[in-house]
Structure formats: C-alpha cells, structure tokens
Motif scaffolding. Structure first.
Motif, PDB file in Angstrom:
ATOM      1  N   UNK A   1      53.746  25.237  37.214  1.00  0.00           N
ATOM      2  CA  UNK A   1      52.285  25.314  37.283  1.00  0.00           C
ATOM      3  C   UNK A   1      51.815  26.496  36.443  1.00  0.00           C
ATOM      4  N   UNK A   2      50.525  26.563  36.250  1.00  0.00           N
ATOM      5  CA  UNK A   2      49.891  27.701  35.584  1.00  0.00           C
ATOM      6  C   UNK A   2      49.162  28.479  36.667  1.00  0.00           C
ATOM      7  N   UNK A   3      49.285  29.803  36.630  1.00  0.00           N
ATOM      8  CA  UNK A   3      48.509  30.610  37.561  1.00  0.00           C
ATOM      9  C   UNK A   3      47.474  31.413  36.791  1.00  0.00           C
ATOM     10  N   UNK A   4      46.319  31.554  37.409  1.00  0.00           N
ATOM     11  CA  UNK A   4      45.254  32.388  36.875  1.00  0.00           C
ATOM     12  C   UNK A   4      45.052  33.532  37.854  1.00  0.00           C
ATOM     13  N   UNK A   5      45.181  34.757  37.373  1.00  0.00           N
ATOM     14  CA  UNK A   5      44.934  35.943  38.191  1.00  0.00           C
ATOM     15  C   UNK A   5      43.576  36.507  37.791  1.00  0.00           C
ATOM     16  N   UNK A   6      42.719  36.734  38.787  1.00  0.00           N
ATOM     17  CA  UNK A   6      41.380  37.242  38.528  1.00  0.00           C
ATOM     18  C   UNK A   6      41.194  38.544  39.298  1.00  0.00           C
ATOM     19  N   UNK A   7      40.940  39.626  38.578  1.00  0.00           N
ATOM     20  CA  UNK A   7      40.706  40.928  39.188  1.00  0.00           C
ATOM     21  C   UNK A   7      39.251  41.338  39.060  1.00  0.00           C
ATOM     22  N   UNK A   8      38.704  41.868  40.149  1.00  0.00           N
ATOM     23  CA  UNK A   8      37.300  42.295  40.146  1.00  0.00           C
ATOM     24  C   UNK A   8      37.140  43.526  41.026  1.00  0.00           C
ATOM     25  N   UNK A   9      36.405  44.507  40.538  1.00  0.00           N
ATOM     26  CA  UNK A   9      36.122  45.730  41.299  1.00  0.00           C
ATOM     27  C   UNK A   9      35.261  45.371  42.499  1.00  0.00           C
ATOM     28  N   UNK A  10      35.676  45.857  43.695  1.00  0.00           N
ATOM     29  CA  UNK A  10      34.916  45.568  44.916  1.00  0.00           C
ATOM     30  C   UNK A  10      34.349  46.827  45.572  1.00  0.00           C
TER      31      UNK A  10
END
Length: 127
Positions: free
Chosen positions: A72-81
C-alpha cells in the motif's frame, strides 16, 4: 504572516510505499517503523514552522486504528496543533491508500512535542 498562515504553510505531507522489508510476520507495517516515520514528519513540520533547531521531547498517545498492509501507499500528514514559549506540538496522521484503487482511510494518529534549542542545546523561545 499570521499564526494561522504560518501553521498552514508548515503543514507537511510525505508519501511512502510499504514494502515487505518494513513489515512483520502479519505482512503489515511494523509499529516502530510507523512511529519513526511519524516522528520524522513531525520534526519536519516543527522545523518548517519555526525555522529553528528542534528536538523531540515526547510523543503522546499513538493510536493504531488499522493495520497497514504491505503493497500500500501511506500518506503522513503533520500539522502544528499547539505553540508554547519554547515548545510546539505536532499531530501526525497516517492514511492508507491502495495502490490500484481510489480509496483512502486513516490508520494511525499521534502527537509529538518538540522544543526549540539554541547553540548550547538549551531550550530557547520559538520566534
């Protein structure tokens, strides 16, 4: 630039393919490998936000909601919280995409805390 614009500009998205050398005997991504990828994504996000040297000081609860299969392909999404005086929190979500289907689902979520450091490796204010 407003804080909201700065947060939006630092959002980080990374894609990886899940190959057999990163999977366990169940043919799913090792949890430790997922955590390493999440920490790396969070580090990049924190650095893009602050443009200062950053170090990981903790990881909060990491929820593994779905196994991530090989192939599979994974998408990692990072966001400041969260933004403190010297610290920053980054949430990272991992989404699974089937290589040959048009589907996407959340598999893992977690939050990482970083501290900005100066040339003496002491905490310093985030600018």
């Amino acid at each position: 630039m407003t804080l909201e614009e700065k947060i939006n500009n630092s959002k980080t998205t990374i894609f990886k393919a899940v190959f057999p050398n990163t999977t366990n005997h169940y043919d799913t991504l090792f949890g430790g490998t997922a955590m390493q990828l999440m920490d790396e994504t969070a580090f990049i996000t924190a650095t893009r936000f602050s443009r200062q040297p950053m170090v990981t000081v903790s990881s909060d609860r990491i929820d593994f909601k779905k196994p991530i299969p090989a192939g599979t392909i994974v998408e990692l999404v990072g966001r400041v919280t969260y933004l403190g005086n010297t610290s920053i929190k980054v949430r990272v979500d991992i989404f699974i995409e089937q290589m040959y289907e048009d589907s996407r689902e959340k598999a893992v979520s977690g939050e990482f805390t970083f501290v900005a450091i100066d040339e003496n490796k002491k905490p310093t204010q985030i600018l």
